[in-house]
Design a protein around this motif. Structure first.
Motif, PDB file in Angstrom:
ATOM      1  N   PHE A 290       0.821  -1.216   0.000  1.00 34.43           N
ATOM      2  CA  PHE A 290       0.000   0.000   0.000  1.00 34.43           C
ATOM      3  C   PHE A 290       0.851   1.261   0.000  1.00 34.43           C
ATOM      4  O   PHE A 290       0.598   2.191  -0.759  1.00 34.43           O
ATOM      5  N   GLU A 291       1.863   1.306   0.879  1.00 36.53           N
ATOM      6  CA  GLU A 291       2.671   2.522   0.980  1.00 36.53           C
ATOM      7  C   GLU A 291       3.453   2.786  -0.301  1.00 36.53           C
ATOM      8  O   GLU A 291       3.703   3.943  -0.643  1.00 36.53           O
ATOM      9  N   PHE A 292       3.832   1.738  -1.018  1.00 36.76           N
ATOM     10  CA  PHE A 292       4.519   1.931  -2.293  1.00 36.76           C
ATOM     11  C   PHE A 292       3.571   2.534  -3.324  1.00 36.76           C
ATOM     12  O   PHE A 292       3.902   3.510  -4.009  1.00 36.76           O
TER      13      PHE A 292
ATOM     14  N   VAL B  51       3.648   6.229  -5.242  1.00 36.32           N
ATOM     15  CA  VAL B  51       3.541   6.406  -6.701  1.00 36.32           C
ATOM     16  C   VAL B  51       2.423   7.399  -7.026  1.00 36.32           C
ATOM     17  O   VAL B  51       2.577   8.272  -7.878  1.00 36.32           O
ATOM     18  N   PHE B  52       1.315   7.277  -6.310  1.00 34.24           N
ATOM     19  CA  PHE B  52       0.188   8.183  -6.562  1.00 34.24           C
ATOM     20  C   PHE B  52       0.566   9.631  -6.210  1.00 34.24           C
ATOM     21  O   PHE B  52       0.217  10.564  -6.932  1.00 34.24           O
TER      22      PHE B  52
ATOM     23  N   GLY C  33      -0.498  -4.414   3.754  1.00 36.94           N
ATOM     24  CA  GLY C  33       0.151  -3.807   4.908  1.00 36.94           C
ATOM     25  C   GLY C  33       1.140  -4.729   5.586  1.00 36.94           C
ATOM     26  O   GLY C  33       2.194  -4.297   6.028  1.00 36.94           O
ATOM     27  N   GLY C  34       0.825  -6.027   5.666  1.00 33.85           N
ATOM     28  CA  GLY C  34       1.672  -6.975   6.386  1.00 33.85           C
ATOM     29  C   GLY C  34       2.559  -7.814   5.506  1.00 33.85           C
ATOM     30  O   GLY C  34       3.355  -8.597   6.019  1.00 33.85           O
ATOM     31  N   LEU C  35       2.443  -7.689   4.180  1.00 33.49           N
ATOM     32  CA  LEU C  35       3.269  -8.452   3.239  1.00 33.49           C
ATOM     33  C   LEU C  35       3.198  -9.956   3.501  1.00 33.49           C
ATOM     34  O   LEU C  35       4.205 -10.653   3.581  1.00 33.49           O
ATOM     35  N   ARG C  36       1.977 -10.481   3.628  1.00 36.04           N
ATOM     36  CA  ARG C  36       1.808 -11.928   3.768  1.00 36.04           C
ATOM     37  C   ARG C  36       0.525 -12.340   3.046  1.00 36.04           C
ATOM     38  O   ARG C  36      -0.382 -11.536   2.851  1.00 36.04           O
ATOM     39  N   SER C  37       0.463 -13.576   2.654  1.00 37.68           N
ATOM     40  CA  SER C  37      -0.697 -14.088   1.943  1.00 37.68           C
ATOM     41  C   SER C  37      -1.871 -14.259   2.899  1.00 37.68           C
ATOM     42  O   SER C  37      -1.712 -14.664   4.046  1.00 37.68           O
ATOM     43  N   VAL C  38      -3.069 -13.938   2.394  1.00 35.07           N
ATOM     44  CA  VAL C  38      -4.287 -14.028   3.206  1.00 35.07           C
ATOM     45  C   VAL C  38      -5.383 -14.662   2.357  1.00 35.07           C
ATOM     46  O   VAL C  38      -5.527 -14.351   1.168  1.00 35.07           O
ATOM     47  N   ALA C  39      -6.118 -15.565   2.971  1.00 30.39           N
ATOM     48  CA  ALA C  39      -7.259 -16.173   2.288  1.00 30.39           C
ATOM     49  C   ALA C  39      -8.507 -15.383   2.650  1.00 30.39           C
ATOM     50  O   ALA C  39      -8.814 -15.187   3.833  1.00 30.39           O
ATOM     51  N   TYR C  40      -9.227 -14.925   1.639  1.00 31.49           N
ATOM     52  CA  TYR C  40     -10.421 -14.127   1.885  1.00 31.49           C
ATOM     53  C   TYR C  40     -11.530 -14.638   0.984  1.00 31.49           C
ATOM     54  O   TYR C  40     -11.441 -14.571  -0.245  1.00 31.49           O
ATOM     55  N   GLN C  41     -12.575 -15.201   1.606  1.00 27.84           N
ATOM     56  CA  GLN C  41     -13.734 -15.714   0.888  1.00 27.84           C
ATOM     57  C   GLN C  41     -13.317 -16.633  -0.261  1.00 27.84           C
ATOM     58  O   GLN C  41     -13.774 -16.517  -1.404  1.00 27.84           O
ATOM     59  N   GLY C  42     -12.416 -17.542   0.046  1.00 23.99           N
ATOM     60  CA  GLY C  42     -12.005 -18.533  -0.933  1.00 23.99           C
ATOM     61  C   GLY C  42     -10.955 -18.069  -1.909  1.00 23.99           C
ATOM     62  O   GLY C  42     -10.545 -18.834  -2.789  1.00 23.99           O
TER      63      GLY C  42
END
Length: 263
Positions: free
Chosen positions: A87-89, A93-94, A148-157
């Motif tokens: 996000f911060e990157f 850029v924006f 934000g945490g730089l890790r993989s997350v499973a969200y609604q499959g």
């Protein structure tokens, strides 16, 4: 800017927000909304406005571009493997692209102004600011832990995977779209001013003699024209000495006064 029936819109200084239409579109749209929400105070303080904030596909040239000083700002949100960028990157850029609204070239003036914008953003981070209204928290932001945490997350499959930016220019530049010049319609279209120097008809004596003797060229409809043709016909037939074809004195005098006949 007044927006009716649009409670989801995060930033009144960004008119349209568009994500790539694919199976991840809803996540990308939410990501762009969070970017726009975060930068709302900065755009307000600096008088920035963006007509369209769009996600673009990964490429090897840039992470962001600005078209026509804010008409369209394009951001890359996913890398070549489809993993989400931090996000911060993306936020940085924006900011860089917003700065192009005020300054085009990447010169010292540009980077001094960009440094001030980054300072404003740092102060917002320090206050835990994330956006106006419902955007103030990331409770309903599916990508919160990923970007934000730089890790993989499973969200609604769906498995959401982070990515770290590498090896690409930050900005694609401040660009101008080439607009098609439509040809106007009307009576003036296609008319060009003549550059030729005009010449009075018949001022050249030889040319005038040829015109009087020619039957193929347009003939004048005036009395003088008819008299000139009659006089030329009389001279060609050699009958000018015959009294039966002699012009009336007044007509003959008028003709000789206005025309020069060359034998």
């Amino acid at each position: 800017m007044l927006r009716l029936n649009d409670d989801e819109h995060p930033n009144e200084y960004v008119v349209f927000i568009t994500a790539i239409k694919d199976e991840q579109e809803r996540f990308a749209k939410d990501y762009l909304n969070r970017i726009a929400a975060m930068v709302f105070p900065i755009m307000k303080n600096n008088g920035f406005g963006v007509t369209s904030l769009d996600e673009v596909t990964y490429n090897s040239q840039f992470w962001g571009r600005n078209w026509n000083k804010g008409e369209c700002v394009e951001l890359v949100l996913r890398d070549a493997r489809g993993r989400w960028l931090p996000f911060e990157f993306v936020m940085d850029v924006f900011l860089h692209e917003l700065c192009h609204i005020w300054r085009g070239p990447h010169d010292k003036v540009f980077y001094n102004h960009l440094a001030r914008l980054r300072q404003e953003l740092t102060e917002l981070y320090a206050k835990s600011y994330k956006g106006p209204g419902k955007y103030m928290t990331w409770d309903s932001f599916p990508l919160a832990e990923v970007v934000g945490g730089l890790r993989s997350v499973a969200y609604q499959g769906v498995t959401l995977t982070p990515s770290a930016p590498y090896g690409i220019e930050l900005c694609g530049g401040s660009l101008q779209r080439k607009r098609n010049k439509r040809r106007a319609t009307g009576s003036r279209v296609g008319k060009q001013k003549s550059t030729k120097v005009g010449q009075k008809l018949g001022s050249d004596l030889d040319e005038r003699k040829n015109m009087l003797r020619s039957t193929s060229k347009p003939q004048a409809k005036s009395n003088r024209g008819r008299e000139a043709r009659l006089l030329a016909a009389v001279k060609r037939t050699g009958s000018e000495s015959q009294g039966s074809t002699e012009l009336p004195p007044t007509a003959k005098q008028k003709t000789l006064n206005n025309f020069i006949v060359i034998d």
